[in-house]
Scaffold this active site. Structure first.
Site, mmCIF file in Angstrom:
data_model
loop_
_atom_site.group_PDB
_atom_site.id
_atom_site.type_symbol
_atom_site.label_atom_id
_atom_site.label_comp_id
_atom_site.label_asym_id
_atom_site.label_seq_id
_atom_site.Cartn_x
_atom_site.Cartn_y
_atom_site.Cartn_z
ATOM 1 N N ALA A 66 0.865 -1.175 0.000
ATOM 2 C CA ALA A 66 0.000 0.000 0.000
ATOM 3 C C ALA A 66 0.903 1.228 0.000
ATOM 4 O O ALA A 66 2.057 1.157 0.435
ATOM 5 C CB ALA A 66 -0.877 -0.021 1.243
ATOM 6 N N GLY A 111 0.656 -5.011 0.762
ATOM 7 C CA GLY A 111 -0.498 -5.108 -0.131
ATOM 8 C C GLY A 111 -0.167 -5.735 -1.479
ATOM 9 O O GLY A 111 -1.054 -6.275 -2.149
ATOM 10 N N GLU A 114 -0.296 -9.354 -0.845
ATOM 11 C CA GLU A 114 -1.716 -9.672 -0.643
ATOM 12 C C GLU A 114 -2.471 -9.708 -1.972
ATOM 13 O O GLU A 114 -3.334 -10.558 -2.184
ATOM 14 C CB GLU A 114 -2.341 -8.633 0.296
ATOM 15 N N GLU A 134 4.345 -5.232 7.374
ATOM 16 C CA GLU A 134 3.525 -4.221 8.042
ATOM 17 C C GLU A 134 3.905 -3.978 9.493
ATOM 18 O O GLU A 134 3.808 -2.847 9.980
ATOM 19 C CB GLU A 134 2.035 -4.609 7.967
HETATM 20 N N1 CAA Z 1 4.571 3.261 -0.535
HETATM 21 C C1 CAA Z 1 4.979 4.424 -1.068
HETATM 22 N N2 CAA Z 1 6.157 4.590 -1.684
HETATM 23 C C2 CAA Z 1 6.973 3.529 -1.751
HETATM 24 C C3 CAA Z 1 6.630 2.274 -1.229
HETATM 25 C C4 CAA Z 1 5.347 2.155 -0.590
HETATM 26 N N3 CAA Z 1 4.902 1.009 -0.092
HETATM 27 N N4 CAA Z 1 7.656 1.428 -1.425
HETATM 28 C C5 CAA Z 1 8.595 2.113 -2.066
HETATM 29 N N5 CAA Z 1 8.204 3.397 -2.271
HETATM 30 C C6 CAA Z 1 8.926 4.467 -2.915
HETATM 31 C C7 CAA Z 1 10.045 5.001 -2.032
HETATM 32 O O1 CAA Z 1 9.531 5.930 -1.090
HETATM 33 C C8 CAA Z 1 10.949 5.617 -3.053
HETATM 34 O O2 CAA Z 1 10.402 6.863 -3.435
HETATM 35 P P1 CAA Z 1 11.345 8.200 -3.469
HETATM 36 O O3 CAA Z 1 12.336 7.888 -4.571
HETATM 37 O O4 CAA Z 1 10.375 9.280 -3.823
HETATM 38 O O5 CAA Z 1 11.973 8.291 -2.148
HETATM 39 C C9 CAA Z 1 10.843 4.680 -4.262
HETATM 40 O O6 CAA Z 1 9.614 3.957 -4.063
HETATM 41 C C10 CAA Z 1 11.959 3.674 -4.331
HETATM 42 O O7 CAA Z 1 12.043 2.985 -3.107
HETATM 43 P P2 CAA Z 1 13.405 2.804 -2.269
HETATM 44 O O8 CAA Z 1 14.316 3.934 -2.539
HETATM 45 O O9 CAA Z 1 13.040 2.517 -0.856
HETATM 46 O O10 CAA Z 1 13.981 1.494 -2.993
HETATM 47 P P3 CAA Z 1 14.957 0.398 -2.358
HETATM 48 O O11 CAA Z 1 15.390 -0.472 -3.481
HETATM 49 O O12 CAA Z 1 15.987 1.013 -1.506
HETATM 50 O O13 CAA Z 1 13.997 -0.468 -1.372
HETATM 51 C C11 CAA Z 1 11.974 -1.659 -0.768
HETATM 52 C C12 CAA Z 1 12.932 -1.214 -1.895
HETATM 53 C C13 CAA Z 1 12.681 -2.673 0.129
HETATM 54 C C14 CAA Z 1 10.776 -2.303 -1.429
HETATM 55 C C15 CAA Z 1 11.577 -0.439 0.069
HETATM 56 O O14 CAA Z 1 11.109 0.575 -0.817
HETATM 57 C C16 CAA Z 1 10.479 -0.698 1.066
HETATM 58 O O15 CAA Z 1 10.732 -1.269 2.113
HETATM 59 N N6 CAA Z 1 9.234 -0.275 0.743
HETATM 60 C C17 CAA Z 1 8.102 -0.387 1.657
HETATM 61 C C18 CAA Z 1 7.589 -1.794 1.723
HETATM 62 C C19 CAA Z 1 6.456 -1.883 2.723
HETATM 63 O O16 CAA Z 1 6.611 -1.633 3.901
HETATM 64 N N7 CAA Z 1 5.254 -2.308 2.242
HETATM 65 C C20 CAA Z 1 4.103 -2.481 3.051
HETATM 66 C C21 CAA Z 1 3.231 -1.270 3.028
HETATM 67 S S1 CAA Z 1 1.954 -1.331 4.214
HETATM 68 C C22 CAA Z 1 0.719 -2.266 3.502
HETATM 69 O O17 CAA Z 1 0.841 -2.742 2.385
HETATM 70 C C23 CAA Z 1 -0.508 -2.382 4.354
HETATM 71 C C24 CAA Z 1 -1.578 -3.268 3.845
HETATM 72 O O18 CAA Z 1 -1.526 -4.487 3.923
HETATM 73 C C25 CAA Z 1 -2.800 -2.690 3.353
#
Ligand code: CAA
Length: 259
Positions: A66, A111, A114, A134
């Site tokens: 998400a 998500g 999921e 999460e």
């Molecule tokens: N939401 C919004 N933006 C996201 C994102 C997310 N879930 N995941 C990555 N991005 C964005 C980053 O903010 C970044 O944007 P900027 O360049 O503007 O800063 C861009 O995508 C690239 O990401 P990274 O620089 O972090 O890339 P990386 O290769 O270093 O890392 C990653 C990759 C490990 C996937 C890391 O981005 C990460 O941990 N992302 C979040 C993953 C996460 O926690 N997902 C769960 C969300 S909560 C959820 O999904 C709840 C639910 O069940 C409903």
């Protein structure tokens, strides 16, 4: 509806639906979820469609979860609403009467994992990474992850991944039964298309009933065995069944019409 975050490619009834927000690793913001909902609602009865392949734009990510940037204003009420909306959309996908295959081309987190699990099958490339991170954010999966992960890999391993937020790679996902196949990234669409093309040679009512009965296993109502009895009767009453049985006896290929 004009889609701003989805790309749609139709190859002879096999639709590739690409989530197209590569700069955000295809994170699911509300706009994208609305578009996905609109797409599945509006294609569910389209008999020209053989199946859907869901994937993410770019070579790095399927869907990284998400959109966390939309989280800052969340509270208990809006969080509950957000989860309910996600559940409704993911059920729409899980109950889609044609095959829906996730072509997982990189990160499938939160998500994203999921959404892949709501699809009927998952084909992954070697760089795919699956996880439910999460708890790192202080929340839990809200789009069905606590339930579908158990359904696919069992309670013991699911609770470990949900509690630790650990990511697993494609090989481990294959071993656990989370994915059906692992193929090179450039072969993801071809492999998924082949599976859909095979299913498209079968009777459409029978395929829709398979989806219904498999899903019924996980619901209390109706009981899965009762659902199968009713669905078997329904397929036995189709002209396609007469055609399928006649084709077997006459040693020829069946020509199904979808009724
Ligand atoms: N939401 C919004 N933006 C996201 C994102 C997310 N879930 N995941 C990555 N991005 C964005 C980053 O903010 C970044 O944007 P900027 O360049 O503007 O800063 C861009 O995508 C690239 O990401 P990274 O620089 O972090 O890339 P990386 O290769 O270093 O890392 C990653 C990759 C490990 C996937 C890391 O981005 C990460 O941990 N992302 C979040 C993953 C996460 O926690 N997902 C769960 C969300 S909560 C959820 O999904 C709840 C639910 O069940 C409903």
């Amino acid at each position: 509806m004009e889609y701003s975050n989805l790309l749609i490619h139709n190859n002879d009834g096999i639709i590739t639906l690409t989530i197209n927000r590569p700069k955000a690793l295809n994170a699911l913001n509300q706009q994208t979820l609305n578009e996905i909902k609109h797409f599945f609602e509006n294609t569910k009865n389209d008999t020209s469609i053989k199946g859907i392949i869901l994937t993410g734009a770019g070579e790095k990510s399927f869907i990284a979860g998400a959109d966390i940037k939309e989280f800052l204003s969340l509270d208990q009420g809006s969080g509950t609403q957000m989860a309910q909306n996600g559940h409704d959309i993911f059920f729409l996908i899980e109950r889609f009467p044609k095959p829906v295959i996730a072509a997982v081309n990189g990160f499938a987190l939160g998500g994203g994992c999921e959404l892949a699990m709501a699809c009927h099958m998952r084909i992954a490339s070697p760089n795919a990474k699956f996880g439910q991170p999460e708890v790192n954010l202080g929340i839990i999966p809200g789009y069905g992850g606590t339930q579908r992960l158990i359904q696919l890999i069992g309670k013991g391993k699911a609770i470990e991944l949900l509690m630790t937020a650990d990511m697993i790679n494609a090989e481990e996902a294959l071993r656990l039964g989370l994915v059906n196949h692992v193929v090179a990234q450039e072969e993801l669409i071809e492999k998924s298309s082949k599976i859909i093309a095979t299913i498209a040679t079968k009777a459409p009512v029978a395929i829709a009933k398979i989806v219904e009965c498999v899903n019924a296993y996980y619901n209390n109502e109706p009981d899965g065995f009762m659902a199968e009895i009713a669905a078997f009767g329904r397929t036995a009453g189709t002209a396609d069944f007469q055609e399928g049985a006649a084709a077997f006896i006459e040693k020829r290929k069946a020509n199904f019409k979808g009724a």
